[in-house]
Design a protein around this motif. Structure first.
Motif, PDB file in Angstrom:
ATOM      1  N   ASN A  49      34.097  33.664  38.913  1.00 21.66           N
ATOM      2  CA  ASN A  49      34.570  34.854  39.615  1.00 21.66           C
ATOM      3  C   ASN A  49      36.065  34.763  39.918  1.00 21.66           C
ATOM      4  O   ASN A  49      36.627  33.673  40.069  1.00 21.66           O
ATOM      5  N   GLN A  50      36.702  35.912  40.009  1.00 23.93           N
ATOM      6  CA  GLN A  50      38.118  36.036  40.390  1.00 23.93           C
ATOM      7  C   GLN A  50      39.029  35.157  39.519  1.00 23.93           C
ATOM      8  O   GLN A  50      39.958  34.522  40.019  1.00 23.93           O
ATOM      9  N   PRO A  71      44.120  35.347  41.360  1.00 28.01           N
ATOM     10  CA  PRO A  71      44.541  36.627  41.934  1.00 28.01           C
ATOM     11  C   PRO A  71      45.779  36.552  42.815  1.00 28.01           C
ATOM     12  O   PRO A  71      46.440  37.578  43.042  1.00 28.01           O
ATOM     13  N   HIS A 310      37.599  38.748  30.367  1.00 28.68           N
ATOM     14  CA  HIS A 310      37.363  39.142  31.751  1.00 28.68           C
ATOM     15  C   HIS A 310      36.985  40.614  31.811  1.00 28.68           C
ATOM     16  O   HIS A 310      37.296  41.397  30.908  1.00 28.68           O
ATOM     17  N   ARG A 312      35.355  43.727  35.061  1.00 31.37           N
ATOM     18  CA  ARG A 312      34.836  43.970  36.406  1.00 31.37           C
ATOM     19  C   ARG A 312      33.447  44.584  36.274  1.00 31.37           C
ATOM     20  O   ARG A 312      33.116  45.181  35.245  1.00 31.37           O
ATOM     21  N   ASP A 324      43.661  44.253  42.602  1.00 32.30           N
ATOM     22  CA  ASP A 324      42.221  44.065  42.749  1.00 32.30           C
ATOM     23  C   ASP A 324      41.866  42.680  42.206  1.00 32.30           C
ATOM     24  O   ASP A 324      42.106  42.393  41.025  1.00 32.30           O
ATOM     25  N   PRO A 325      41.280  41.794  43.027  1.00 31.44           N
ATOM     26  CA  PRO A 325      41.114  40.390  42.614  1.00 31.44           C
ATOM     27  C   PRO A 325      39.864  40.096  41.793  1.00 31.44           C
ATOM     28  O   PRO A 325      39.655  38.952  41.403  1.00 31.44           O
ATOM     29  N   ASN A 326      39.038  41.113  41.525  1.00 34.54           N
ATOM     30  CA  ASN A 326      37.668  40.834  41.097  1.00 34.54           C
ATOM     31  C   ASN A 326      37.417  40.864  39.594  1.00 34.54           C
ATOM     32  O   ASN A 326      36.290  41.100  39.156  1.00 34.54           O
ATOM     33  N   ARG A 327      38.443  40.590  38.801  1.00 36.51           N
ATOM     34  CA  ARG A 327      38.163  40.361  37.391  1.00 36.51           C
ATOM     35  C   ARG A 327      37.489  38.994  37.261  1.00 36.51           C
ATOM     36  O   ARG A 327      37.910  38.021  37.870  1.00 36.51           O
ATOM     37  N   ARG A 328      36.433  38.965  36.446  1.00 33.47           N
ATOM     38  CA  ARG A 328      35.616  37.749  36.325  1.00 33.47           C
ATOM     39  C   ARG A 328      35.649  37.246  34.887  1.00 33.47           C
ATOM     40  O   ARG A 328      35.627  38.019  33.939  1.00 33.47           O
TER      41      ARG A 328
END
Length: 487
Positions: A49-50, A71, A310, A312, A324-328
């Motif tokens: 994650n992140q 991030p 990656h 989201r 937005d920090p939530n690229r996985r």
């Protein structure tokens, strides 16, 4: 869904063909699936994650090395593990932090790690404290067997023909020549970034001509911003395939591809052909948005190419996507079409990695759905039609169920007439029973699998005239019809 293939051959013909194959194999002591079967890839997404712009490098020491954008955009991290899934929980080491002032003081983006001529190199992009958007490409050099504990020194900026916004350096070797590829804003061209290639004199210095390979002009390359970035290369089947990311870094982000023939002049833009449609894009059915900035690695046994990227798991973003920090980081198996080109499929759902079920006695055919009817078919270009997640059985009791990849919530099940369809789970007890199977050792080969109905003992998922049924198996051909290789 893909068009219905040509009519199946008569049952009598393919029964005789199957018997011939099985008898020949019995005479040699071989199983049809044993020689060329690639074991199923088994991973769980998301991997980390992140972590965006992820790259995984498999080294000769048996370790996978992982790096990615964090991030906070302030450091370069590495982790390693002997398995890809092990990277998910591997401890992370900071090998370098941004400068407190001046160049390399902001926006630390998209690191890549490579081992070249006995030393480690990390390519990355960075801005400056007085101008965070003065993004340029830089290189670190590491000495030591383990890059997590290596001594790192800064080799400085990669100089290109223009002192402009540049990022996403990557490197590869073709025909004994090492190349650098990257994204840059070129003066006089009204785009955010284009793709470029040049030879390398050493890991941090380009030499000779710089070639512009492509400009983002197509609709899917210019949504939000006119972007071509994040290039990386995989070489297979006499071709070089260069994937790249296009459009804004929200749900519009996607992968494009350039293709060149091995041995051609890679410094000539005419050697590269651009695919006119994205090869990998957001998918609302699987809940994956903005897939991009990919790299490639290989499975632990070396049998499968693995796509690393990656995305989201939601479409709508509040504010600037970069905040937005939530690229996985995610993984999925990369497949290959009959013509030797890569087939990316769709971004698979979160959770367990899907598999394909290859027919044991017709190894060029895979279980797939066509207008929800289950069958075996060749050359399934709409890859997700032939991908299923093997999940805990809807009816419990140690059973499994096979869930469609491109229609989550739809499962392979037997209808009352014994036909196998991909149907939506209606929540009833009858559906749960009809969609639950016991996964057994293959009836025709213990190295393969068979699926026995939980409700009707002795009835197995099998093909007949290339259509799938749940039926009793009573003879040698039937056992082969009910046996599948997981890929």
């Amino acid at each position: 869904m893909s068009p219905l293939p040509a009519a199946a051959a008569p049952r009598r013909w393919w029964r005789l063909a199957a018997m011939t194959v099985l008898c020949a194999l019995a005479a040699t002591g071989l199983h049809a699936s044993a020689a060329s079967a690639s074991p199923a890839v088994s991973y769980t997404n998301p991997l980390v994650n992140q972590r965006a712009d992820a790259q995984i490098y498999k080294h000769t020491d048996g370790y996978y090395y992982f790096t990615a954008t964090v991030p906070e955009y302030d450091r370069i991290v590495l982790r390693r593990a002997t398995t890809l899934q092990g990277l998910s929980s591997a401890p992370e080491t900071v090998i370098w932090r941004k400068h407190s002032s001046g160049i390399m003081g902001a926006h630390i983006w998209a690191p890549e790690i490579h081992f070249i001529d006995g030393r480690w190199y990390v390519y990355f992009a960075a801005g400056a404290t007085n101008d965070v958007w003065a993004i340029r490409m830089y290189v670190l050099e590491g000495t030591g067997a383990n890059p997590l504990t290596a001594s790192w020194t800064e080799k400085g900026q990669i100089r290109t023909p223009w002192e402009t916004f540049s990022l996403d350096a990557s490197t590869f070797v073709a025909s004994g020549v090492r190349y650098l590829i990257w994204a840059q804003a070129e003066p006089g061209i009204a785009t955010n970034t284009n793709l470029y290639i040049a030879r390398l004199a050493n890991p941090w210095t380009i030499t000779g001509a710089t070639t512009r390979l492509t400009i983002p002009t197509l609709a899917w390359e210019t949504r939000g911003y006119k972007v071509a970035e994040g290039p990386t290369v995989i070489q297979r089947n006499g071709k070089l395939f260069m994937t790249y990311s296009a459009s804004a870094t929200d749900a519009n982000y996607c992968l494009g591809m350039l293709t060149a023939t091995a041995g051609s002049n890679l410094l000539s833009a005419s050697s590269w052909t651009k695919s006119q449609n994205p090869v990998f894009a957001s998918n609302s059915a699987t809940g994956q948005w903005g897939p991009g900035h990919n790299s490639f690695t290989v499975s632990e046994d070396g049998a499968s190419d693995i796509l690393v990227y990656h995305d989201r798991n939601y479409r709508d973003i509040s504010g600037d996507p970069l905040n937005d920090p939530n690229r996985r980081t995610r993984l999925q198996k990369l497949y290959w079409n009959a013509d030797g080109t890569p087939n990316f499929g769709v971004p698979i759902p979160d959770g367990a990695h899907p598999v394909r079920l290859k027919s044991y006695n017709f190894p060029d055919r895979f279980v797939r759905h066509w207008e929800y009817r289950a069958r075996i078919d060749t050359n399934v270009t709409n890859l997700a039609d032939s991908q299923f997640r093997i999940v805990t059985g809807l009816n419990g009791g140690g059973s499994v169920s096979l869930e469609s990849t491109n229609f989550p919530g739809y499962f392979l099940r037997q209808r009352s007439n014994g036909e196998a369809w991909v149907d939506r789970n209606d929540g009833t007890a009858a559906f749960r029973a009809d969609a639950s199977f016991f996964q057994r050792a293959g009836l025709a080969s213990s190295s393969a699998v068979s699926f026995e109905s939980q409700t009707y003992a002795g009835r197995y998922l099998r093909h007949s005239n290339y259509l799938l049924y749940v039926q009793a198996v009573t003879d040698t051909v039937g056992r082969a019809d009910a046996t599948f290789v997981l890929e």
